[in-house]
Design a protein around this motif. Structure first.
Motif, mmCIF file in Angstrom:
data_model
loop_
_atom_site.group_PDB
_atom_site.id
_atom_site.type_symbol
_atom_site.label_atom_id
_atom_site.label_comp_id
_atom_site.label_asym_id
_atom_site.label_seq_id
_atom_site.Cartn_x
_atom_site.Cartn_y
_atom_site.Cartn_z
ATOM 1 N N ARG A 1 0.842 -1.205 0.000
ATOM 2 C CA ARG A 1 0.000 0.000 0.000
ATOM 3 C C ARG A 1 0.879 1.258 0.000
ATOM 4 N NH1 ARG A 1 -2.560 -1.545 4.134
ATOM 5 N NH2 ARG A 1 -3.996 -2.878 3.013
ATOM 6 N N TYR A 2 1.932 1.245 0.805
ATOM 7 C CA TYR A 2 2.837 2.390 0.860
ATOM 8 C C TYR A 2 3.516 2.611 -0.491
ATOM 9 C CZ TYR A 2 6.860 5.288 2.015
ATOM 10 O OH TYR A 2 7.797 6.284 2.018
ATOM 11 N N LEU A 3 3.995 1.547 -1.113
ATOM 12 C CA LEU A 3 4.666 1.682 -2.410
ATOM 13 C C LEU A 3 3.720 2.232 -3.478
ATOM 14 C CD1 LEU A 3 6.683 -1.654 -2.355
ATOM 15 C CD2 LEU A 3 7.657 0.646 -2.337
ATOM 16 N N LEU A 4 2.493 1.736 -3.499
ATOM 17 C CA LEU A 4 1.524 2.213 -4.490
ATOM 18 C C LEU A 4 1.178 3.682 -4.269
ATOM 19 C CD1 LEU A 4 -0.891 -0.849 -4.633
ATOM 20 C CD2 LEU A 4 0.818 -0.197 -6.344
ATOM 21 N N SER A 5 1.220 4.114 -3.022
ATOM 22 C CA SER A 5 0.925 5.524 -2.731
ATOM 23 C C SER A 5 2.036 6.438 -3.211
ATOM 24 C CB SER A 5 0.722 5.723 -1.221
ATOM 25 O OG SER A 5 1.954 5.746 -0.521
ATOM 26 N N ARG A 6 3.170 5.864 -3.587
ATOM 27 C CA ARG A 6 4.308 6.612 -4.151
ATOM 28 C C ARG A 6 4.462 6.354 -5.643
ATOM 29 N NH1 ARG A 6 3.106 8.228 0.582
ATOM 30 N NH2 ARG A 6 4.665 9.601 1.486
ATOM 31 N N GLY A 7 3.589 5.576 -6.243
ATOM 32 C CA GLY A 7 3.688 5.264 -7.661
ATOM 33 C C GLY A 7 4.662 4.150 -7.988
ATOM 34 N N CYS A 8 5.186 3.478 -6.984
ATOM 35 C CA CYS A 8 6.196 2.422 -7.188
ATOM 36 C C CYS A 8 5.495 1.101 -7.515
ATOM 37 C CB CYS A 8 7.064 2.278 -5.957
ATOM 38 S SG CYS A 8 7.924 3.778 -5.429
ATOM 39 N N VAL A 9 4.854 1.028 -8.682
ATOM 40 C CA VAL A 9 4.048 -0.143 -8.990
ATOM 41 C C VAL A 9 4.909 -1.364 -9.317
ATOM 42 C CG1 VAL A 9 2.036 1.191 -9.693
ATOM 43 C CG2 VAL A 9 3.760 0.587 -11.405
ATOM 44 N N GLN A 10 6.099 -1.161 -9.836
ATOM 45 C CA GLN A 10 6.960 -2.305 -10.137
ATOM 46 C C GLN A 10 7.522 -2.923 -8.858
ATOM 47 O OE1 GLN A 10 9.838 -0.952 -13.049
ATOM 48 N NE2 GLN A 10 8.291 -0.761 -14.662
ATOM 49 N N ALA A 11 7.876 -2.091 -7.875
ATOM 50 C CA ALA A 11 8.326 -2.617 -6.586
ATOM 51 C C ALA A 11 7.179 -3.354 -5.896
ATOM 52 C CB ALA A 11 8.839 -1.484 -5.705
ATOM 53 N N ALA A 12 5.964 -2.826 -6.032
ATOM 54 C CA ALA A 12 4.801 -3.506 -5.464
ATOM 55 C C ALA A 12 4.577 -4.858 -6.124
ATOM 56 C CB ALA A 12 3.562 -2.629 -5.611
ATOM 57 N N ALA A 13 4.747 -4.908 -7.440
ATOM 58 C CA ALA A 13 4.555 -6.162 -8.174
ATOM 59 C C ALA A 13 5.563 -7.222 -7.750
ATOM 60 C CB ALA A 13 4.650 -5.908 -9.681
ATOM 61 N N GLU A 14 6.766 -6.806 -7.372
ATOM 62 C CA GLU A 14 7.769 -7.756 -6.884
ATOM 63 C C GLU A 14 7.276 -8.470 -5.630
ATOM 64 O OE1 GLU A 14 10.920 -8.871 -7.795
ATOM 65 O OE2 GLU A 14 10.284 -8.059 -9.739
ATOM 66 N N ILE A 15 6.545 -7.767 -4.789
ATOM 67 C CA ILE A 15 6.022 -8.357 -3.546
ATOM 68 C C ILE A 15 4.759 -9.164 -3.825
ATOM 69 C CG2 ILE A 15 5.066 -7.814 -1.269
ATOM 70 C CD1 ILE A 15 6.797 -5.223 -1.387
ATOM 71 N N LEU A 16 3.919 -8.647 -4.700
ATOM 72 C CA LEU A 16 2.665 -9.326 -5.007
ATOM 73 C C LEU A 16 2.865 -10.597 -5.830
ATOM 74 C CD1 LEU A 16 0.538 -6.190 -5.977
ATOM 75 C CD2 LEU A 16 0.258 -7.584 -3.912
ATOM 76 N N GLY A 17 3.912 -10.605 -6.647
ATOM 77 C CA GLY A 17 4.086 -11.718 -7.571
ATOM 78 C C GLY A 17 3.253 -11.550 -8.829
ATOM 79 N N HIS A 18 2.637 -10.390 -8.976
ATOM 80 C CA HIS A 18 1.816 -10.068 -10.148
ATOM 81 C C HIS A 18 1.607 -8.558 -10.146
ATOM 82 C CE1 HIS A 18 -1.544 -9.565 -7.291
ATOM 83 N NE2 HIS A 18 -1.161 -10.719 -6.770
ATOM 84 N N ASP A 19 1.212 -8.021 -11.288
ATOM 85 C CA ASP A 19 0.928 -6.588 -11.356
ATOM 86 C C ASP A 19 -0.277 -6.254 -10.483
ATOM 87 O OD1 ASP A 19 2.997 -6.077 -13.100
ATOM 88 O OD2 ASP A 19 1.744 -6.161 -14.907
ATOM 89 N N HIS A 20 -0.184 -5.130 -9.782
ATOM 90 C CA HIS A 20 -1.344 -4.665 -9.016
ATOM 91 C C HIS A 20 -2.456 -4.282 -9.984
ATOM 92 C CE1 HIS A 20 -3.763 -2.786 -5.967
ATOM 93 N NE2 HIS A 20 -3.772 -1.650 -6.644
ATOM 94 N N ALA A 21 -3.709 -4.480 -9.555
ATOM 95 C CA ALA A 21 -4.836 -4.205 -10.442
ATOM 96 C C ALA A 21 -6.024 -3.671 -9.664
ATOM 97 C CB ALA A 21 -5.241 -5.483 -11.183
ATOM 98 N N VAL A 22 -6.856 -2.931 -10.349
ATOM 99 C CA VAL A 22 -8.160 -2.517 -9.837
ATOM 100 C C VAL A 22 -9.213 -2.978 -10.839
ATOM 101 C CG1 VAL A 22 -7.231 -0.521 -8.612
ATOM 102 C CG2 VAL A 22 -8.101 -0.241 -10.949
ATOM 103 N N GLU A 23 -10.452 -3.059 -10.375
ATOM 104 C CA GLU A 23 -11.552 -3.465 -11.243
ATOM 105 C C GLU A 23 -12.728 -2.530 -11.041
ATOM 106 O OE1 GLU A 23 -10.452 -8.244 -11.408
ATOM 107 O OE2 GLU A 23 -12.404 -7.607 -10.620
ATOM 108 N N GLY A 24 -13.451 -2.273 -12.103
ATOM 109 C CA GLY A 24 -14.610 -1.405 -11.988
ATOM 110 C C GLY A 24 -15.449 -1.432 -13.242
ATOM 111 N N GLU A 25 -16.584 -0.769 -13.168
ATOM 112 C CA GLU A 25 -17.507 -0.703 -14.304
ATOM 113 C C GLU A 25 -17.178 0.504 -15.176
ATOM 114 O OE1 GLU A 25 -22.316 -0.293 -15.267
ATOM 115 O OE2 GLU A 25 -21.608 -0.552 -13.195
ATOM 116 N N VAL A 26 -17.244 0.309 -16.486
ATOM 117 C CA VAL A 26 -17.024 1.403 -17.429
ATOM 118 C C VAL A 26 -18.316 2.216 -17.549
ATOM 119 C CG1 VAL A 26 -16.429 2.031 -19.803
ATOM 120 C CG2 VAL A 26 -15.303 0.086 -18.698
ATOM 121 N N VAL A 27 -18.180 3.521 -17.346
ATOM 122 C CA VAL A 27 -19.343 4.411 -17.387
ATOM 123 C C VAL A 27 -19.077 5.542 -18.391
ATOM 124 C CG1 VAL A 27 -19.987 3.928 -14.999
ATOM 125 C CG2 VAL A 27 -18.446 5.832 -15.485
#
Length: 410
Positions: A231-257
């Motif tokens: 959560r801390y890394l994502l709040s800094r835009g460090c999505v690749q460092a976050a992915a290293e911990i997750l083992g996959h790219d971080h993702a969100v899901e939602g409805e297209v409006v």
């Protein structure tokens, strides 16, 4: 894989389902927010032991997050989190977590609504219910886990109970992570100044510098492989460092409006997501990543199983597996904008924070009313205000080119 959703009664008791008349269970219990590598190590161990012992692999997911539930109760005279409450700090939705559990080979998932009455039960009572009602023979936990009222049921206490009663075994998993790190006790999202994937602010600090940084930011110690650190890394835009911990790219899901449709007018049509999304939204900026069409929101649903009062479903698998697979025709590289559209906000007066993926494809996409899965592969730059539409179009093409380079366009 079957999922059962359970809600304790006012006294905190749960009407547990019968999982099997013949097989015992190997279980683990937790929130599993983000399903990072540590979570995956625990669940893989559950599946491994279940196969060895011809047992059911069972995961109990606590929903809401206990940290949220207790904070909410403290601020609202002991009340439980309302069912429609949006947890903006959750890394992933329960359904996103279940999807990973399915892929790891779990047989049953019990989604337990976490209430204050349930939280007041001792770990001894809780584990007794697991053994007597759910046939638990083995409990698998990470070494930092704690259960029951006041988190009194740590690994040491549970091991002592296991040895004293002899009715279940405790299997403790070292999550194989690289140890501990420090994060500020309280932090707000911080937009990176420079273009390109930002550097973890703790990276490269000497021991003296790190000690100074932790004091300056009133830090707390957490595991490197932890939801809090992601959560801390994502709040800094460090999505690749976050992915290293997750083992996959971080993702969100939602409805297209429907949005302002300005992107469509200038040749870069975006899929505007509704304000409420599933998953933690990274800090504002432009990202490279992926857009996956999961189909109409009112499309394939979980299949009901059984006719009793317990809400049990069979997790729908056929659609999302095909759609999310690499090379899927429903999966496109995407330049993703998160923010308030600074180029036009003064003109429109609209300053809502929005997520706008631009799918890089020659096909015209009609995604309104569809649920989409948006993955973040890398940070490109902060949002800036352009002087006019022409300058914006040049930048958008640059973002598309960088996205294709980063993702390989596959």
């Amino acid at each position: 894989m079957k999922i059962t959703r359970l809600t304790p009664d006012d006294s905190g008791l749960v009407d547990w389902p019968t999982l099997s008349a013949h097989k015992r269970t190997v279980m683990t219990i937790g929130v599993f927010d983000g399903m990072h590598k540590g979570h995956q190590a625990v669940i893989r161990r559950v599946v491994e032991l279940a196969k060895q012992n011809d047992s059911l692999a069972v995961v109990m997911v606590l929903d809401s997050r206990p940290a949220l539930a207790h904070t909410y109760a403290d601020k609202h005279d002991g009340m439980d989190v309302p069912e429609d409450y949006v947890d903006t700090q959750a890394l992933s939705s329960v359904d996103q977590r279940i999807r990973v559990m399915r892929d790891l080979g779990v047989d049953r998932v019990l989604v337990l609504h976490y209430t204050m009455a349930f939280a007041a039960k001792s770990f001894r009572f809780f584990l007794g219910q697991m053994v007597g009602k759910l046939g638990m023979r083995t409990l698998v936990l990470g070494k930092d886990a704690a259960l029951g009222a006041n988190r009194a049921g740590d690994v040491k206490a549970i091991q002592e109970l296991s040895e004293a009663t002899g009715v279940f075994e405790l299997d403790v998993v070292d999550d194989l992570g690289p140890g501990y790190t420090w994060i500020p006790s309280h932090f707000e999202p911080e937009v990176p100044e420079d273009a390109g994937e930002p550097k973890d602010p703790r990276e490269g600090l000497s021991k003296t510098e790190l000690r100074s940084w932790t004091k300056q930011n009133n830090c707390r110690k957490v595991r490197v492989w932890s939801s809090s650190n992601v959560r801390y890394l994502l709040s800094r835009g460090c999505v690749q460092a976050a992915a290293e911990i997750l083992g996959h790219d971080h993702a969100v899901e939602g409805e297209v409006v429907h949005g302002e449709q300005r992107g469509r007018e200038i040749g870069f049509p975006t899929a505007n997501l509704a304000q409420v999304v599933e998953g933690y939204v990274p800090v504002d900026g432009v990202y490279a990543g992926w857009l996956i069409d999961l189909g109409p929101v009112d499309g394939e649903a979980d299949e009901a199983v059984g006719d009793n009062d317990i809400k049990t479903t069979k997790f729908a698998t056929s659609s999302d597996v095909m759609r999310m697979a690499e090379g899927s025709p429903w999966r496109w590289p995407a330049a993703i904008s998160i923010g308030t559209k600074p180029t036009y906000s003064d003109e429109t007066g609209i300053r809502e924070r929005v997520i706008e993926p631009y799918a890089i494809t020659e096909d015209w996409l009609e995604l309104y009313g569809h649920k989409v899965h948006v993955e973040f592969a890398g940070f490109l730059r902060r949002q800036i205000k352009f002087k006019d539409t022409d300058e914006l179009k040049v930048a958008l093409q640059s973002y598309a080119d960088q996205t294709l380079e980063m993702t390989g366009g596959k």
